[in-house]
Every structure is written in C-alpha cells, then in structure tokens.
Write an enzyme that holds these catalytic residues in place. Structure first.
Site, PDB file in Angstrom:
ATOM      1  N   SER A  44     -35.104  33.866 -27.791  1.00 41.28           N
ATOM      2  CA  SER A  44     -36.299  33.976 -26.963  1.00 41.28           C
ATOM      3  C   SER A  44     -37.497  33.337 -27.665  1.00 41.28           C
ATOM      4  O   SER A  44     -37.485  32.149 -27.964  1.00 41.28           O
ATOM      5  CB  SER A  44     -36.549  35.451 -26.623  1.00 41.28           C
ATOM      6  OG  SER A  44     -37.478  35.576 -25.578  1.00 41.28           O
ATOM      7  N   ASP A  92     -29.205  34.956 -16.747  1.00 38.33           N
ATOM      8  CA  ASP A  92     -30.430  34.875 -17.540  1.00 38.33           C
ATOM      9  C   ASP A  92     -31.640  34.625 -16.658  1.00 38.33           C
ATOM     10  O   ASP A  92     -31.585  33.814 -15.733  1.00 38.33           O
ATOM     11  CB  ASP A  92     -30.296  33.729 -18.551  1.00 38.33           C
ATOM     12  CG  ASP A  92     -31.101  33.938 -19.813  1.00 38.33           C
ATOM     13  OD1 ASP A  92     -32.216  34.484 -19.714  1.00 38.33           O
ATOM     14  OD2 ASP A  92     -30.613  33.560 -20.889  1.00 38.33           O
ATOM     15  N   HIS A 141     -30.748  37.807 -20.400  1.00 37.38           N
ATOM     16  CA  HIS A 141     -31.592  37.233 -21.447  1.00 37.38           C
ATOM     17  C   HIS A 141     -31.175  37.703 -22.840  1.00 37.38           C
ATOM     18  O   HIS A 141     -31.188  36.926 -23.793  1.00 37.38           O
ATOM     19  CB  HIS A 141     -33.047  37.606 -21.165  1.00 37.38           C
ATOM     20  CG  HIS A 141     -34.022  37.056 -22.153  1.00 37.38           C
ATOM     21  ND1 HIS A 141     -34.090  35.712 -22.467  1.00 37.38           N
ATOM     22  CD2 HIS A 141     -34.976  37.662 -22.916  1.00 37.38           C
ATOM     23  CE1 HIS A 141     -35.049  35.514 -23.364  1.00 37.38           C
ATOM     24  NE2 HIS A 141     -35.590  36.682 -23.657  1.00 37.38           N
TER      25      HIS A 141
END
Length: 473
Positions: free
Chosen positions: A201, A390, A437
C-alpha cells in the site's frame, strides 16, 4: 455466534458482570459492533503497544524468540522440518532526536545469510500485520528476513512531523523523505549492501521513492497493492480494466469474509463521490487516528468499526489479538500519519504519480563517496501484486508493466552490446485470488508461495551473475 460477533469480545479477565453480558444484537454491517461498556473496559485495561505486538507474534508457529538464555541452538529442530529459526525484536536508533525504527527479524540458525528481504507495511499499520507471512517465507535456506515499522508509525518512535518546503512538489518530496531517509539510515546501521524490498500500500509507494533516491541497493522491488500508481482515475489506457473501484473508502467498508470468498470484485461496493466535508478534513490534514485518540474510552469502539470487517475472516482469537494491536497503534501520538495528505489526494491518488516515475526505477546513476558517478543501474525486476477483489487500481500496475516492457524492448533493440548483456529489468503483475487490498493476510498461503518463488528467483539470478563474473575474470 458468527465470526464477526466473536471477533471483538471482552477480555477473559474482565469483571464477571461484563463477561456474562450478552453482546448486543447488531444489525448486519453495523459500523461499530463493540458495545460502549466493552469499549470502555478495553480502553481501561489495554496492554502496552509492545505487549500487543508480542501477542500477535505469538500466533507465529515454529519460530523461536531469541533470548540470552538460549545457549547454542541446534541447526535441526525436531518440531520444524525447515530447520531452527529464531526471531528478534529491536529498536534501531537513528540520527537525531526521537528517531528509531521498530524492527522484527528472522534468521536461520547455522546458516550464513545469502539474501535479505525487507518488508514494509502500509498507512497507519504495523509489522505485526505480516504475522502470517514470516514463517512460510523464512523457510528458504540462506534468507534473512526483516519487517520494519515506518518512522512515526507502528511501534517506531514518533517524532514531530513538520514540512518546511513552500512549493507543492517540495512538500510532497519532503513528506516522502521523512520515511525513506529513515529506511536508508536503517540499512546502513544493519550494514546491508543489497536487498529485496517488499512494500504494501503506502509502503509500496514509498518503496518506489526509496529506489529512486537511493539507487544501487535493491535486487528486486515487490509492490503489494501499492497506492499512487495511476495519474488519476481515468489516466490509464482504455484497453485496460476500468479503475472504477479505486476508492480509499472501501478500506473502511469492505467486509473481508465476503472479499475472501467472492470472485471478480463482486464484494466491492460501487464508487461514490467523496462528500465535501471529507475532502475538507483530508486537505486540512485531520488524521482519522486523531479521532480515536480524542474518543478516549470510546476509542476501541471506533476501531472495532474497521477491525470487525478487516479481520472477520480470521479465527476469533487472532481477530481479537489484531483488534487489540490495531488499537494500541492507532491511539499513539500522531506523527507519520500526517504525511498522507501531502502524498495522496482524496481517493488514494498520488500527488506525484508513480506511473510518471516508474521507468526510472533501477535506471539511476550510482554515486561514489565523493559524489562522483561511478556506474549506472541496468534495471531491476519489479513485481506488482493485487488482490482479485482489490479496491486498489490493478490497471495502474498493468500500465506500469507495459511502460517498463517497452523500455526494455527499446534497450534490447537499440542499446550497445554491453547494455544488452547487462540488462536486468523486468516487470510482471500477479493477481492473488480470493483477496482484497490486504492480500498478504486475505490469502496468505497463495501470497507466501509467490513470495518464496520470487526470493528463490533472486537467489538463482545472483548465482548466475557470480558465475558470469567468475568466467570473465
């Protein structure tokens, strides 16, 4: 009782009145499932951040904590078919006041480290979220593994975050440097010359920034659901998948139990425009964690709104431990979290998009101690990973892959013989099935298999380079 209801519960040592209280029935999808009384008790009885992290690490099988009383360990562990492995927690001091990185490391007893993997978490998170990855990845012979809390996050020190630049780009670069300068200092402190870097991320975005500012130290760059790749939601090619669902709000609303059992993004809610008040809060740099801190006894209740969705696909004991760990991180003094508004605009789109810089990764001049250019990088492998469901934009990774492949093709077509011979750049995009994610946690087994393959590839590539160097000498 469902996994969601069981995930956030009163501690075992809670007063009898609290333990016997039946959880209030919450409507499906309730934002804050933890009751007021339970929240107040968790706030009052919460453990230290260090202990909360240790409780998460206790879920790791086989690995032994290094202690002064261990003596000489055997290289063969009868309980572990992959050999004896030990882990350590350290606080690595950096230059300046109140600057230190919290470090977790795994080493294999009786083996000389051949390869080093460094893992960096995302925004507001901590190294403990990788607890399902440490043991499987460290099965590789000759691998030394490190996981770090970024400066100002997790259990690293939290110095004041200040921006001195006046122009917009200067502010973004200064915010990036807050983190990546600390990573470079840590590398020097640990005397690591070259390593593989995994960033998740925001950690993936910063990993790219590190590669560009401090060239010559990466063997491979692995970007797990990185933020900030595309220039804007519609900047990618029309031939690629539509970025539609790339909205940061999904991080707080998506149910992981659905995400990890659903295919083709059916679990991701439709994109909605951000309300003006949220944009104002973002631009005013009001951290979501400041709300947790100001909430006092209600802090655990606010955190449960995220943890009840993020961890409801895990066993209840692990979900509870991660809830406690998350609260212990979120309630700490604000520091690195304030960098987010400088780096990203609302919606998780970068103010300095990676797609405009990715072609320079692994292509930088390398300077000697006196500042003179001594060589130039000839490309490094870059791996993008995205969860099948995601909310991050996979199209950005695909666009970056295409850009890097065209760059390599041009070198192989028009470069000198030496450039062609030394060319080491490559790029690929990997999709992790039944994951969102947080792909390293949603489908840990698949993610860990990919990571082992990538690290084995690093070992084989280094052996080929050493053999070629020996043959030419």
């Amino acid at each position: 009782m469902s996994t969601t209801e069981n995930a956030i519960r009163p501690p075992r040592d809670a007063p009898e009145e609290l333990r016997q209280q039946r959880p209030q029935q919450q409507p499906s999808g309730a934002y804050f499932p933890l009751g007021y009384k339970e929240a107040a008790y968790q706030w009052w009885s919460s453990v230290t951040p260090s202990m909360a992290e240790r409780n998460v690490l206790k879920h790791i099988p086989f690995l032994k904590e290094a202690t002064t009383s261990m003596g000489n360990l055997s290289t063969t562990d009868s309980t572990d078919s992959f050999g004896t492995r030990i882990w350590r927690r350290s606080m690595v001091q950096l230059s300046g006041k109140n600057r230190a990185l919290n470090e977790f490391s795994v080493e294999r007893v009786g083996e000389e480290p051949e390869e080093t993997l460094v893992m960096v978490h995302g925004y507001g998170a901590g190294l403990g979220f990788f607890y399902k990855n440490f043991e499987p990845i460290s099965r590789i012979p000759g691998l030394k593994l490190y996981a770090l809390d970024m400066l100002g996050m997790g259990n690293s020190s939290r110095p004041p975050f200040k921006i001195h630049a006046k122009d917009k780009e200067g502010k973004v670069i200064e915010a990036e440097n807050f983190f990546i300068d600390a990573l470079e200092e840590w590398r020097k402190a640990r005397k690591i010359e070259r390593f593989t870097l995994l960033g998740h991320s925001l950690g993936g975005y910063l990993a790219v920034s590190y590669a560009l500012k401090y060239p010559g130290h990466l063997k491979k760059l692995i970007l797990a659901s990185p933020v900030g790749i595309p220039e804007d939601p519609y900047a990618v090619s029309a031939a690629l998948p539509e970025p539609g669902e790339s909205t940061m709000q999904n991080e707080f609303t998506v149910d992981q139990q659905t995400t990890t059992t659903t295919k083709n993004s059916a679990a991701v809610p439709p994109k909605r425009p951000y309300p003006s008040w949220l944009v104002w809060l973002w631009d005013a740099n009001v951290s979501p964690f400041s709300i947790v801190r100001m909430a006092g006894p209600l802090g655990p209740r606010f955190v449960s709104g995220w943890t009840s969705r993020r961890f409801n696909h895990l066993p209840s004991e692990e979900a509870q431990t991660l809830h406690d760990y998350s609260f212990s991180i979120f309630k700490q003094k604000g520091s690195g979290e304030y960098a987010l508004a400088y780096i990203l605009a609302p919606g998780a789109f970068a103010r300095r998009p990676v797609i405009n810089r990715i072609q320079n990764v692994g292509r930088q001049p390398i300077q000697g101690p006196d500042g003179q250019t001594v060589s130039k990088e000839t490309g490094i492998p870059i791996v993008f990973m995205y969860g099948e469901n995601d909310w991050m934009d996979v199209a950005g990774g695909l666009a970056a892959e295409e850009k890097l492949k065209q760059l390599k093709a041009n070198i192989m077509r028009n470069g000198t013989e030496e450039e062609k011979r030394n060319e080491g750049g490559s790029c690929k995009v990997v999709i992790i099935p039944k994951a969102g994610h947080h792909l390293y946690l949603d489908n840990a087994e698949f993610f860990n298999n990919i990571m082992r393959k990538e690290m084995e590839d690093v070992k084989e590539t280094e052996k080929r380079k050493q053999a070629a160097a020996a043959a030419s000498s």
